[in-house]
Scaffold this motif. Structure first.
Motif, PDB file in Angstrom:
ATOM      1  N   ARG A  86      56.952  43.761  37.593  1.00 28.91           N
ATOM      2  CA  ARG A  86      57.508  42.812  38.564  1.00 28.91           C
ATOM      3  C   ARG A  86      56.438  41.855  39.086  1.00 28.91           C
ATOM      4  NH1 ARG A  86      58.891  47.752  40.094  1.00 28.91           N
ATOM      5  NH2 ARG A  86      57.671  47.594  42.030  1.00 28.91           N
ATOM      6  N   LEU A  87      55.615  41.355  38.183  1.00 23.43           N
ATOM      7  CA  LEU A  87      54.562  40.420  38.591  1.00 23.43           C
ATOM      8  C   LEU A  87      55.164  39.047  38.876  1.00 23.43           C
ATOM      9  CD1 LEU A  87      51.661  41.297  36.132  1.00 23.43           C
ATOM     10  CD2 LEU A  87      52.065  42.172  38.438  1.00 23.43           C
ATOM     11  N   ALA A  88      54.745  38.449  39.995  1.00 20.37           N
ATOM     12  CA  ALA A  88      55.212  37.110  40.350  1.00 20.37           C
ATOM     13  C   ALA A  88      54.317  36.031  39.750  1.00 20.37           C
ATOM     14  CB  ALA A  88      55.258  36.964  41.867  1.00 20.37           C
ATOM     15  N   LYS A  89      53.017  36.298  39.650  1.00 21.64           N
ATOM     16  CA  LYS A  89      52.050  35.368  39.074  1.00 21.64           C
ATOM     17  C   LYS A  89      51.024  36.174  38.292  1.00 21.64           C
ATOM     18  CE  LYS A  89      53.643  31.771  41.456  1.00 21.64           C
ATOM     19  NZ  LYS A  89      54.211  30.533  40.873  1.00 21.64           N
ATOM     20  N   ALA A  90      50.495  35.593  37.222  1.00 19.77           N
ATOM     21  CA  ALA A  90      49.451  36.266  36.441  1.00 19.77           C
ATOM     22  C   ALA A  90      48.561  35.216  35.804  1.00 19.77           C
ATOM     23  CB  ALA A  90      50.058  37.169  35.372  1.00 19.77           C
ATOM     24  N   ARG A  91      47.295  35.599  35.576  1.00 20.96           N
ATOM     25  CA  ARG A  91      46.348  34.681  34.925  1.00 20.96           C
ATOM     26  C   ARG A  91      45.324  35.505  34.156  1.00 20.96           C
ATOM     27  NH1 ARG A  91      44.619  29.339  35.672  1.00 20.96           N
ATOM     28  NH2 ARG A  91      46.770  29.017  36.315  1.00 20.96           N
ATOM     29  N   THR A  92      45.106  35.126  32.901  1.00 24.60           N
ATOM     30  CA  THR A  92      44.165  35.822  32.036  1.00 24.60           C
ATOM     31  C   THR A  92      42.821  35.110  32.032  1.00 24.60           C
ATOM     32  OG1 THR A  92      46.000  36.490  30.624  1.00 24.60           O
ATOM     33  CG2 THR A  92      43.799  36.709  29.703  1.00 24.60           C
ATOM     34  N   ARG A  93      41.753  35.879  32.032  1.00 30.54           N
ATOM     35  CA  ARG A  93      40.407  35.325  31.912  1.00 30.54           C
ATOM     36  C   ARG A  93      40.258  34.581  30.592  1.00 30.54           C
ATOM     37  NH1 ARG A  93      35.390  39.406  33.145  1.00 30.54           N
ATOM     38  NH2 ARG A  93      34.833  38.986  30.986  1.00 30.54           N
ATOM     39  N   ALA A  94      39.372  33.590  30.553  1.00 26.76           N
ATOM     40  CA  ALA A  94      39.232  32.766  29.353  1.00 26.76           C
ATOM     41  C   ALA A  94      38.864  33.586  28.122  1.00 26.76           C
ATOM     42  CB  ALA A  94      38.185  31.678  29.588  1.00 26.76           C
ATOM     43  N   ASP A  95      38.063  34.642  28.292  1.00 26.84           N
ATOM     44  CA  ASP A  95      37.667  35.460  27.157  1.00 26.84           C
ATOM     45  C   ASP A  95      38.662  36.579  26.867  1.00 26.84           C
ATOM     46  OD1 ASP A  95      37.227  37.243  29.210  1.00 26.84           O
ATOM     47  OD2 ASP A  95      35.054  37.314  28.973  1.00 26.84           O
ATOM     48  N   GLY A  96      39.736  36.662  27.654  1.00 25.80           N
ATOM     49  CA  GLY A  96      40.774  37.645  27.418  1.00 25.80           C
ATOM     50  C   GLY A  96      40.435  39.060  27.831  1.00 25.80           C
ATOM     51  N   LYS A  97      39.299  39.286  28.475  1.00 25.75           N
ATOM     52  CA  LYS A  97      38.872  40.652  28.790  1.00 25.75           C
ATOM     53  C   LYS A  97      39.533  41.229  30.038  1.00 25.75           C
ATOM     54  CE  LYS A  97      34.394  40.387  26.474  1.00 25.75           C
ATOM     55  NZ  LYS A  97      32.916  40.514  26.622  1.00 25.75           N
ATOM     56  N   GLN A  98      40.042  40.356  30.921  1.00 27.04           N
ATOM     57  CA  GLN A  98      40.721  40.826  32.110  1.00 27.04           C
ATOM     58  C   GLN A  98      41.929  39.938  32.398  1.00 27.04           C
ATOM     59  OE1 GLN A  98      37.545  40.846  35.099  1.00 27.04           O
ATOM     60  NE2 GLN A  98      37.463  43.075  34.985  1.00 27.04           N
ATOM     61  N   VAL A  99      42.910  40.524  33.059  1.00 29.77           N
ATOM     62  CA  VAL A  99      44.084  39.766  33.495  1.00 29.77           C
ATOM     63  C   VAL A  99      44.366  40.130  34.944  1.00 29.77           C
ATOM     64  CG1 VAL A  99      45.669  41.511  32.581  1.00 29.77           C
ATOM     65  CG2 VAL A  99      46.508  39.207  33.028  1.00 29.77           C
ATOM     66  N   ALA A 100      44.661  39.117  35.755  1.00 28.49           N
ATOM     67  CA  ALA A 100      44.967  39.313  37.168  1.00 28.49           C
ATOM     68  C   ALA A 100      46.451  39.086  37.389  1.00 28.49           C
ATOM     69  CB  ALA A 100      44.158  38.344  38.031  1.00 28.49           C
ATOM     70  N   GLY A 101      47.050  39.924  38.234  1.00 27.50           N
ATOM     71  CA  GLY A 101      48.469  39.780  38.524  1.00 27.50           C
ATOM     72  C   GLY A 101      48.768  39.997  39.988  1.00 27.50           C
ATOM     73  N   LEU A 102      49.720  39.203  40.536  1.00 30.39           N
ATOM     74  CA  LEU A 102      50.183  39.338  41.902  1.00 30.39           C
ATOM     75  C   LEU A 102      51.562  39.981  41.903  1.00 30.39           C
ATOM     76  CD1 LEU A 102      49.234  35.941  43.593  1.00 30.39           C
ATOM     77  CD2 LEU A 102      48.235  38.180  44.045  1.00 30.39           C
ATOM     78  N   GLN A 103      51.720  40.994  42.721  1.00 34.30           N
ATOM     79  CA  GLN A 103      52.976  41.718  42.814  1.00 34.30           C
ATOM     80  C   GLN A 103      53.452  41.727  44.258  1.00 34.30           C
ATOM     81  OE1 GLN A 103      52.730  45.737  41.423  1.00 34.30           O
ATOM     82  NE2 GLN A 103      54.860  46.227  41.899  1.00 34.30           N
ATOM     83  N   GLN A 104      54.750  41.492  44.460  1.00 31.74           N
ATOM     84  CA  GLN A 104      55.317  41.539  45.801  1.00 31.74           C
ATOM     85  C   GLN A 104      55.758  42.955  46.110  1.00 31.74           C
ATOM     86  OE1 GLN A 104      58.345  38.634  46.591  1.00 31.74           O
ATOM     87  NE2 GLN A 104      58.296  38.992  48.794  1.00 31.74           N
ATOM     88  N   GLU A 105      55.123  43.533  47.132  1.00 22.14           N
ATOM     89  CA  GLU A 105      55.419  44.907  47.522  1.00 22.14           C
ATOM     90  C   GLU A 105      56.556  44.985  48.536  1.00 22.14           C
ATOM     91  OE1 GLU A 105      53.888  47.200  45.999  1.00 22.14           O
ATOM     92  OE2 GLU A 105      51.972  46.383  45.296  1.00 22.14           O
ATOM     93  N   GLY A 106      56.766  43.909  49.305  1.00 22.36           N
ATOM     94  CA  GLY A 106      57.792  43.877  50.330  1.00 22.36           C
ATOM     95  C   GLY A 106      58.014  42.450  50.776  1.00 22.36           C
ATOM     96  N   PRO A 107      58.856  42.216  51.804  1.00 20.20           N
ATOM     97  CA  PRO A 107      59.154  40.849  52.236  1.00 20.20           C
ATOM     98  C   PRO A 107      57.917  40.012  52.543  1.00 20.20           C
ATOM     99  CG  PRO A 107      60.629  42.409  53.288  1.00 20.20           C
ATOM    100  CD  PRO A 107      59.595  43.233  52.571  1.00 20.20           C
ATOM    101  N   GLU A 108      56.896  40.613  53.139  1.00 25.32           N
ATOM    102  CA  GLU A 108      55.666  39.887  53.453  1.00 25.32           C
ATOM    103  C   GLU A 108      54.439  40.666  53.000  1.00 25.32           C
ATOM    104  OE1 GLU A 108      55.432  38.491  57.422  1.00 25.32           O
ATOM    105  OE2 GLU A 108      57.389  37.512  57.379  1.00 25.32           O
ATOM    106  N   GLN A 109      54.582  41.450  51.939  1.00 27.03           N
ATOM    107  CA  GLN A 109      53.478  42.257  51.421  1.00 27.03           C
ATOM    108  C   GLN A 109      53.254  41.947  49.945  1.00 27.03           C
ATOM    109  OE1 GLN A 109      55.056  46.198  52.474  1.00 27.03           O
ATOM    110  NE2 GLN A 109      53.389  46.406  53.944  1.00 27.03           N
ATOM    111  N   TRP A 110      52.032  41.538  49.640  1.00 27.81           N
ATOM    112  CA  TRP A 110      51.643  41.223  48.270  1.00 27.81           C
ATOM    113  C   TRP A 110      50.363  41.975  47.938  1.00 27.81           C
ATOM    114  CZ3 TRP A 110      54.011  37.524  44.946  1.00 27.81           C
ATOM    115  CH2 TRP A 110      55.119  36.879  45.504  1.00 27.81           C
ATOM    116  N   SER A 111      50.182  42.265  46.648  1.00 22.56           N
ATOM    117  CA  SER A 111      48.946  42.919  46.210  1.00 22.56           C
ATOM    118  C   SER A 111      48.443  42.273  44.933  1.00 22.56           C
ATOM    119  CB  SER A 111      49.171  44.415  45.985  1.00 22.56           C
ATOM    120  OG  SER A 111      50.064  44.631  44.898  1.00 22.56           O
ATOM    121  N   LEU A 112      47.135  42.357  44.754  1.00 21.33           N
ATOM    122  CA  LEU A 112      46.464  41.831  43.569  1.00 21.33           C
ATOM    123  C   LEU A 112      45.880  42.988  42.773  1.00 21.33           C
ATOM    124  CD1 LEU A 112      45.013  39.493  41.918  1.00 21.33           C
ATOM    125  CD2 LEU A 112      43.080  39.886  43.466  1.00 21.33           C
TER     126      LEU A 112
END
Length: 255
Positions: A11-37
């Protein structure tokens, strides 16, 4: 043929992969005003460090990696979280409400907030410049060229010498810019423009910003989005009717 390399998060809302592909970051909504990275190592599928809370709400383009993959920026609320990708250690960079977008270029980190552009030096976290501009819709930066481009609703594109903040000039714009992007090692500036009073005039514009010269106008009525290769040789425009691939050199559709 495309081959699936991995799958990360739920249930990721936003995601972005590093240029070299070694890591990916994702934002997930945990609740109405709660987000985690969460940042995952793509080789193992495991988190690089424990998930971190993110201020609500995140911007439209809230994630950006530095070119070397060392830093991750997250824009939300009235701040930018500047994060060491190896350790997860974060530094808070204060900005205006609402941080809409973050971008890296060389040793610079830019945030576009409502009516403000912020420019920090990555090597030391120092704020280099803050620009004020009403109804700001889009901005991009290029470290090697030492320039920032901005566009506000129904206004031309403005060009600023950085970090001095001196205005260099303007390019045709108008309407609402849905993105600005420096390509071709910063020689060209590409922008997509939508016009409320005449969507048949929507276009993507390629300009030589140093000569203040429009090189190509790519017509795409009801423009919904666009993208460009780093060298500007190929662009794609999208509308409800479909998608067009363009030759950036001559402005003609690619058959």
């Amino acid at each position: 043929q495309p081959r699936k390399l991995g799958e990360f998060g739920q249930r990721l809302a936003k995601a972005r992969t590093r240029a070299d592909g070694k890591q990916v970051a994702g934002l997930q909504q945990e609740g109405p005003e709660q987000w985690s990275l969460t940042v995952w190592n793509t080789s193992t599928g495991q988190p690089a460090w424990p998930a971190q809370p993110v201020s609500h709400p995140p911007g439209a383009r809230p994630l950006a990696w530095s070119a070397d993959g060392r830093w991750l920026a997250v824009g939300s609320k009235d701040e930018v979280a500047w994060i060491d990708a190896a350790t997860g250690r974060r530094t808070r960079l204060a900005a205006n409400w609402l941080v809409r977008e973050v971008r890296f270029s060389g040793d610079w980190l830019m945030a576009r907030a409502d009516g403000q552009v912020y420019l920090w030096q990555v090597s030391n976290g120092r704020l280099l410049r803050k620009l004020s501009q009403e109804a700001l819709l889009s901005a991009d930066l290029h470290y090697d060229q030492k320039v920032v481009a901005t566009q506000s609703l129904d206004e031309p594109v403005r060009l600023y010498q950085m970090p001095e903040g001196r205005m260099l000039g303007q390019l045709p714009g108008g309407g609402a810019a849905i993105d600005l992007r420096f390509v071709r090692n910063g020689e060209w500036l590409v922008g997509g423009f939508r016009f409320r009073s005449g969507r048949q005039n929507d276009r993507v514009q390629i300009a030589d910003w140093r000569q203040r010269k429009t090189l190509q106008n790519l017509s795409e009525p009801d423009l919904a989005g666009w993208d460009a290769s780093a060298d500007g040789s190929r662009l794609v425009t999208r509308s409800p009717q479909g998608m067009t691939l363009w030759n950036g050199q001559n402005g003609q559709p690619v058959q």
